[in-house]
Design a protein around this motif. Structure first.
Motif, PDB file in Angstrom:
ATOM      1  N   CYS A  86       0.830  -1.215   0.000  1.00  0.00           N
ATOM      2  CA  CYS A  86       0.000   0.000   0.000  1.00  0.00           C
ATOM      3  C   CYS A  86       0.858   1.257   0.000  1.00  0.00           C
ATOM      4  CB  CYS A  86      -0.934  -0.004   1.207  1.00  0.00           C
ATOM      5  SG  CYS A  86      -2.253  -1.232   1.110  1.00  0.00           S
ATOM      6  N   PRO A  92      -4.353   4.378   0.294  1.00  0.00           N
ATOM      7  CA  PRO A  92      -4.657   4.702   1.691  1.00  0.00           C
ATOM      8  C   PRO A  92      -5.112   3.448   2.448  1.00  0.00           C
ATOM      9  CG  PRO A  92      -5.712   6.263   0.193  1.00  0.00           C
ATOM     10  CD  PRO A  92      -5.211   5.125  -0.649  1.00  0.00           C
ATOM     11  N   TYR A 116      -8.799  -1.014   6.892  1.00  0.00           N
ATOM     12  CA  TYR A 116      -9.656  -0.027   6.235  1.00  0.00           C
ATOM     13  C   TYR A 116      -8.861   0.482   5.040  1.00  0.00           C
ATOM     14  CZ  TYR A 116     -12.693   0.033  10.349  1.00  0.00           C
ATOM     15  OH  TYR A 116     -13.558  -0.323  11.356  1.00  0.00           O
ATOM     16  N   GLY A 118      -8.627   2.436   1.134  1.00  0.00           N
ATOM     17  CA  GLY A 118      -9.238   3.429   0.256  1.00  0.00           C
ATOM     18  C   GLY A 118      -9.808   4.598   1.037  1.00  0.00           C
ATOM     19  N   GLU A 119     -10.906   5.137   0.543  1.00  0.00           N
ATOM     20  CA  GLU A 119     -11.495   6.321   1.170  1.00  0.00           C
ATOM     21  C   GLU A 119     -11.897   6.083   2.619  1.00  0.00           C
ATOM     22  OE1 GLU A 119     -14.740   7.614  -1.197  1.00  0.00           O
ATOM     23  OE2 GLU A 119     -13.506   8.209  -2.917  1.00  0.00           O
ATOM     24  N   VAL A 120     -12.304   4.850   2.939  1.00  0.00           N
ATOM     25  CA  VAL A 120     -12.765   4.550   4.289  1.00  0.00           C
ATOM     26  C   VAL A 120     -11.618   4.570   5.301  1.00  0.00           C
ATOM     27  CG1 VAL A 120     -12.498   2.035   4.238  1.00  0.00           C
ATOM     28  CG2 VAL A 120     -14.349   3.035   5.556  1.00  0.00           C
ATOM     29  N   ALA A 122      -9.656   6.903   6.073  1.00  0.00           N
ATOM     30  CA  ALA A 122      -9.680   8.153   6.841  1.00  0.00           C
ATOM     31  C   ALA A 122     -10.699   8.120   7.970  1.00  0.00           C
ATOM     32  CB  ALA A 122      -9.975   9.328   5.908  1.00  0.00           C
ATOM     33  N   ARG A 123     -11.651   7.177   7.910  1.00  0.00           N
ATOM     34  CA  ARG A 123     -12.696   7.086   8.939  1.00  0.00           C
ATOM     35  C   ARG A 123     -12.506   5.875   9.847  1.00  0.00           C
ATOM     36  NH1 ARG A 123     -17.705   6.201   7.034  1.00  0.00           N
ATOM     37  NH2 ARG A 123     -17.129   5.555   4.915  1.00  0.00           N
ATOM     38  N   ASN A 140     -13.057  -3.072   5.476  1.00  0.00           N
ATOM     39  CA  ASN A 140     -13.401  -3.736   4.219  1.00  0.00           C
ATOM     40  C   ASN A 140     -12.512  -4.934   3.895  1.00  0.00           C
ATOM     41  OD1 ASN A 140     -11.430  -1.776   3.842  1.00  0.00           O
ATOM     42  ND2 ASN A 140     -12.517  -0.694   2.227  1.00  0.00           N
TER      43      ASN A 140
END
Length: 234
Positions: A86, A92, A116, A118-120, A122-123, A140
Motif C-alpha cells: 500500500c 490509503p 480499512y 481506500g477512502e474509508v 480516513a474514517r 473492508n
C-alpha cells in the motif's frame, strides 16, 4: 463511542453462576447477547478471542487456544507485506491487529488482522474501547491466520463476515502455507479470487510465495524480496 451496556447486576450474577462451571470454549455454543458481553468484559477471558452471531441461532465462540510462533510469524509477515504494498502503490490503508468489533445485539468478532482501505481509511476508528459498527464503518478487509481453526474460519466465521458487510475476507492456512482469498458478493455468498480488488490487484500468489520463503529466510530477507517484487511491478 456508544458503550456496550451490560445486563442488570442480578441477571449478571445468575448467568455467571450458571455458566461458571460449564462454559465450553473453542467451539460455537448457544448464548444470548448479554452473556457474550459478559465474556468480553470478564478479565478471565482478556487473552481470548470472542465471536458472536445472532443470525446463527444466537451462538458465540470463545477461542482460548494459545498462539504459536508459526501463527505469530505469518501474522507479522502478512501485515508487513500489505503495508509495504500500500505504501509503494499509494493506497490509503489503516491496519488493525486483534481489534474487537461489535454490532450491538447482533454480531461480534475479533479478527487477527483487519484493514480499512481506500477512502474509508480516513474514517477508521481510533479508540481504547471496543469498536461499535453501529457508529464506525466496517473494515473492508478482514484476515484470519489459521493454524488450527481452518474449518471454522472458512465456515461460520465466513458467514459472519458476509453478514457484517466485509468486502474481502482472507484465510491464511499456516499448515498448508496458502491463502484462501474471498470476495464477498452483494447478493450474498462469496467467491475465491486470485488478486485483491481492494488492494489494486495485489496477487495472492505473491503473498503465498513470501510465506513459503519465510520458512527458510528471515523476515528482513523476505521483506527485501517483497520490496524488489513490488517495486519491479510499479
Amino acid at each position: 463511542m456508544t458503550a456496550i451496556a451490560p445486563p442488570p447486576i442480578k441477571q449478571q450474577e445468575n448467568l455467571a453462576d450458571s455458566r461458571s462451571q460449564q462454559l465450553i470454549t473453542d467451539q460455537w455454543i448457544s448464548a444470548t447477547w448479554d452473556e457474550f458481553v459478559q465474556i468480553l468484559e470478564n478479565p478471565q477471558y482478556a487473552e481470548s478471542r470472542c465471536y458472536y452471531d445472532k443470525n446463527q441461532i444466537k451462538q458465540m465462540r470463545i477461542e482460548t487456544m494459545p498462539v504459536g510462533s508459526e501463527h505469530a510469524d505469518d501474522n507479522t509477515l502478512i501485515i508487513f507485506a500489505i503495508s509495504l504494498y500500500c505504501t509503494l502503490k499509494n493506497i490509503p490503508a489503516r491496519g488493525l491487529t486483534n481489534c474487537s468489533y461489535v454490532k450491538i445485539g447482533f454480531q461480534g468478532c475479533q479478527p487477527d488482522i483487519s484493514y480499512y482501505v481506500g477512502e474509508v481509511a480516513a474514517r477508521a476508528p481510533r479508540s481504547s474501547s471496543i469498536v461499535s459498527l453501529d457508529e464506525s464503518p466496517v473494515p473492508n478487509l478482514v484476515i484470519e491466520i489459521s493454524s488450527s481453526t481452518i474449518n471454522d474460519d472458512l465456515g461460520k466465521k465466513r458467514l459472519l463476515y458476509e453478514q457484517l458487510g466485509i468486502s474481502e475476507y482472507w484465510v491464511v492456512d499456516v499448515q498448508e502455507v496458502k491463502i484462501i482469498a474471498l470476495e464477498m458478493l452483494e447478493n450474498g455468498g462469496s467467491r475465491q479470487i486470485t488478486a485483491s480488488k481492494l488492494l489494486g490487484g495485489l496477487a495472492i500468489a505473491d503473498l503465498e510465495a513470501a510465506l513459503k520463503l519465510s520458512r527458510e529466510k528471515s523476515q528482513s530477507e523476505v521483506g527485501a524480496w517483497l520490496l524488489q517484487k513490488y517495486s519491479h511491478n510499479q
